[in-house]
Write a protein that holds these residues in place. Structure first.
Motif, PDB file in Angstrom:
ATOM      1  N   TYR A  20      86.704  43.530 -35.796  1.00  0.00           N
ATOM      2  CA  TYR A  20      86.706  43.041 -34.416  1.00  0.00           C
ATOM      3  C   TYR A  20      85.836  43.998 -33.613  1.00  0.00           C
ATOM      4  O   TYR A  20      85.969  45.223 -33.741  1.00  0.00           O
ATOM      5  CB  TYR A  20      88.139  43.029 -33.894  1.00  0.00           C
ATOM      6  CG  TYR A  20      88.310  42.944 -32.393  1.00  0.00           C
ATOM      7  CD1 TYR A  20      88.588  41.734 -31.765  1.00  0.00           C
ATOM      8  CD2 TYR A  20      88.235  44.093 -31.596  1.00  0.00           C
ATOM      9  CE1 TYR A  20      88.783  41.664 -30.385  1.00  0.00           C
ATOM     10  CE2 TYR A  20      88.420  44.031 -30.224  1.00  0.00           C
ATOM     11  CZ  TYR A  20      88.693  42.820 -29.619  1.00  0.00           C
ATOM     12  OH  TYR A  20      88.883  42.756 -28.257  1.00  0.00           O
ATOM     13  N   GLN A  26      92.226  44.273 -23.209  1.00  0.00           N
ATOM     14  CA  GLN A  26      91.954  43.041 -23.946  1.00  0.00           C
ATOM     15  C   GLN A  26      92.072  43.243 -25.459  1.00  0.00           C
ATOM     16  O   GLN A  26      92.366  42.291 -26.194  1.00  0.00           O
ATOM     17  CB  GLN A  26      90.570  42.489 -23.588  1.00  0.00           C
ATOM     18  CG  GLN A  26      89.397  43.421 -23.849  1.00  0.00           C
ATOM     19  CD  GLN A  26      89.076  44.317 -22.675  1.00  0.00           C
ATOM     20  OE1 GLN A  26      89.929  45.085 -22.229  1.00  0.00           O
ATOM     21  NE2 GLN A  26      87.844  44.238 -22.172  1.00  0.00           N
ATOM     22  N   ASP A  27      91.876  44.483 -25.922  1.00  0.00           N
ATOM     23  CA  ASP A  27      91.961  44.760 -27.356  1.00  0.00           C
ATOM     24  C   ASP A  27      93.404  44.745 -27.836  1.00  0.00           C
ATOM     25  O   ASP A  27      93.714  44.200 -28.897  1.00  0.00           O
ATOM     26  CB  ASP A  27      91.315  46.114 -27.671  1.00  0.00           C
ATOM     27  CG  ASP A  27      89.907  46.216 -27.119  1.00  0.00           C
ATOM     28  OD1 ASP A  27      89.171  45.219 -27.214  1.00  0.00           O
ATOM     29  OD2 ASP A  27      89.550  47.280 -26.569  1.00  0.00           O
ATOM     30  N   PHE A  31      94.660  41.243 -27.890  1.00  0.00           N
ATOM     31  CA  PHE A  31      94.214  40.562 -29.110  1.00  0.00           C
ATOM     32  C   PHE A  31      95.162  40.877 -30.266  1.00  0.00           C
ATOM     33  O   PHE A  31      95.540  39.999 -31.044  1.00  0.00           O
ATOM     34  CB  PHE A  31      92.787  40.995 -29.454  1.00  0.00           C
ATOM     35  CG  PHE A  31      92.271  40.450 -30.759  1.00  0.00           C
ATOM     36  CD1 PHE A  31      91.721  39.176 -30.825  1.00  0.00           C
ATOM     37  CD2 PHE A  31      92.333  41.214 -31.924  1.00  0.00           C
ATOM     38  CE1 PHE A  31      91.246  38.671 -32.038  1.00  0.00           C
ATOM     39  CE2 PHE A  31      91.859  40.720 -33.134  1.00  0.00           C
ATOM     40  CZ  PHE A  31      91.314  39.442 -33.190  1.00  0.00           C
ATOM     41  N   VAL A  78      85.449  35.716 -29.871  1.00  0.00           N
ATOM     42  CA  VAL A  78      86.844  35.845 -29.443  1.00  0.00           C
ATOM     43  C   VAL A  78      86.958  35.627 -27.943  1.00  0.00           C
ATOM     44  O   VAL A  78      87.791  34.864 -27.468  1.00  0.00           O
ATOM     45  CB  VAL A  78      87.410  37.235 -29.819  1.00  0.00           C
ATOM     46  CG1 VAL A  78      88.815  37.416 -29.248  1.00  0.00           C
ATOM     47  CG2 VAL A  78      87.418  37.418 -31.328  1.00  0.00           C
ATOM     48  N   GLN A  79      86.088  36.305 -27.170  1.00  0.00           N
ATOM     49  CA  GLN A  79      86.171  36.224 -25.712  1.00  0.00           C
ATOM     50  C   GLN A  79      84.843  36.648 -25.094  1.00  0.00           C
ATOM     51  O   GLN A  79      84.164  37.543 -25.601  1.00  0.00           O
ATOM     52  CB  GLN A  79      87.294  37.135 -25.199  1.00  0.00           C
ATOM     53  CG  GLN A  79      87.593  36.995 -23.721  1.00  0.00           C
ATOM     54  CD  GLN A  79      88.787  37.851 -23.306  1.00  0.00           C
ATOM     55  OE1 GLN A  79      89.323  38.617 -24.093  1.00  0.00           O
ATOM     56  NE2 GLN A  79      89.214  37.718 -22.066  1.00  0.00           N
ATOM     57  N   GLN A 126      98.473  39.030 -29.866  1.00  0.00           N
ATOM     58  CA  GLN A 126      98.320  37.613 -30.178  1.00  0.00           C
ATOM     59  C   GLN A 126      98.348  37.352 -31.681  1.00  0.00           C
ATOM     60  O   GLN A 126      98.655  36.243 -32.120  1.00  0.00           O
ATOM     61  CB  GLN A 126      97.008  37.092 -29.587  1.00  0.00           C
ATOM     62  CG  GLN A 126      97.007  37.000 -28.065  1.00  0.00           C
ATOM     63  CD  GLN A 126      95.615  36.788 -27.505  1.00  0.00           C
ATOM     64  OE1 GLN A 126      94.671  36.493 -28.240  1.00  0.00           O
ATOM     65  NE2 GLN A 126      95.476  36.942 -26.190  1.00  0.00           N
TER      66      GLN A 126
END
Length: 417
Positions: free
Chosen positions: A341, A228-229, A232, A361-362, A235
């Motif tokens: 982050y 997921q990092d 990110f 963020v999530q 994105q």
């Protein structure tokens, strides 16, 4: 030292760096240097040379008056300190590749050189084959340096390159780095950021005239990096690099930090891939310069050792001009704020870090990720808690810009839109 005769070398350690140096000297037969003695620790370990080429008593080698130069290339920093400090007490010329040794003991090593007249060089301790220490020490000796930052660990950079360029899983990329000899079987020093911290401490002494103790430098790595990092990062049109940075604030305080960071295509470090290192030096008058080269492997590091052998044989020694001028050590900018982050499983960690300006963020069942503002002081204080929680933290830009600087840039960009 007579440059017209063959100079003899006592070599401690015959791993990646030691073998790299030995191989270079074997190939370059015209060079006036010969490895006369090789000292290793384990007599039972299988090595590429016959057993009669090795000795096992380091003190005997240090005491050998027939040796012109001693080269320390072992992994154990405590043993390395015992060898190097004893050699300097005897006024010897010593080259070391051990960054942890220098980072933890530089003040003592300086005192030993001053008292007994020995010389210690350690170009190969930072950034492999890039001549960055000599560059900062000599070229920038009379110019103020605003910032030094970069990718100082080839192993972690290789892993991140495989993840972002070849879509490999972290575990697969790590094993490949180990198979290629870029990472140790125990890769913690590389992937956790500790190795980069040691190198940053050394650079700070030459660039800013400040001997940083490793304990003063917060360090975080890629060992808890998750899918997921890097999603990110993608994105946000960025890759992730493990960045070590130290810069001086307007108040003359220092901000030393090792932290994974988002790096975009416009960044000088974006094109530093695989096992390469890249160091950006921002001079007060000369501006920004990027130095790039191989940061891992026996030959690149061995070539840096050879450069020190050549220099030390001609009487060169570090002048430490900025250390001499800056008698009062610069303080750390503990209130310095930067945007990060954070992905973690524990809400208490957000409180411990004193994160502010939070943006979610999530959220997942077992963890959540967010963006927030944190001070350097809280990063130093909470770093062990972050590691124990298995949390992942990274900066949103490789310059580790202060939050107010980012907001000013955003304001200018908005007004010009």
């Amino acid at each position: 030292m007579d440059s017209h005769r063959l100079l003899t070398i006592g070599l401690f350690g015959f791993g990646c760096v030691g073998q790299g140096l030995y191989d270079i000297l074997a190939r370059e037969e015209s060079l006036p240097y010969k490895v006369a003695r090789i000292c290793v620790k384990d007599p039972n370990k299988l090595r590429p040379l016959p057993p009669e080429n090795f000795t096992y008593d380091w003190l005997e080698v240090v005491q050998d008056e027939h040796l012109d130069i001693l080269v320390e290339a072992i992994s154990d920093a405590n043993e390395a300190y015992a060898i190097v400090s004893e050699a300097l007490r005897r006024g010897k010329k010593v080259v070391t590749a051990n960054k942890k040794l220098v980072a933890y003991h530089l003040p003592e090593l300086l005192a030993l050189q001053e008292e007994f007249g020995g010389t210690l060089l350690y170009e190969s301790a930072v950034a492999g084959g890039i001549p960055i220490i000599r560059t900062v020490e000599e070229y920038f000796s009379n110019e103020p340096v605003a910032r030094v930052h970069g990718i100082l660990n080839g192993s972690s950079n290789y892993i991140l390159s495989q993840i972002f360029k070849n879509q490999k899983a972290y575990s697969e990329a790590l094993k490949e780095a180990q198979d290629k000899g870029f990472a140790e079987l125990d890769p913690w020093l590389d992937v956790a950021g500790a190795d980069s911290r040691h190198k940053l401490c050394i650079l700070a002494a030459h660039a800013f005239g400040r001997t940083l103790a490793p304990e003063e430098v917060a360090f975080f790595g890629i060992d808890f990096l998750g899918h997921q990092d890097w999603e990110f990062a993608k994105q946000h049109d960025a890759v992730i690099k493990l960045v070590a940075s130290v810069h001086e604030t307007a108040d003359g305080e220092l901000v030393p930090l090792v932290l994974p960071s988002l790096v975009r295509a416009s960044d000088d470090l974006y094109g530093v891939e695989q096992e390469f290192n890249g160091v950006v030096v921002e001079g007060g008058y000369s501006g920004t310069q990027l130095f790039k080269g191989r940061g891992a492997g026996g030959h690149p590091t061995g070539s840096a050792v050879l450069s020190d052998i050549e220099s030390i044989s001609r009487g060169y020694r570090y002048g430490y001009k900025k250390l001499q001028r800056h008698k009062n050590a610069a303080a750390l900018a503990l209130d310095y704020e930067l945007e990060v982050y954070l992905r973690c499983p524990e809400p208490d960690l957000v409180v411990a870090l004193g994160l502010s300006n939070l943006q979610t963020v999530q959220r997942e069942a077992d963890a959540f990720s967010l963006i927030g503002t944190v001070t350097l002081g809280n990063l130093i204080k909470s770093q062990e808690q972050i590691r124990q929680a298995g949390a992942y933290i990274m900066a949103l830009s490789s310059g580790f810009e202060e939050v107010k600087e980012v907001r000013e840039k955003e304001s200018v960009a908005w007004s010009n839109a």
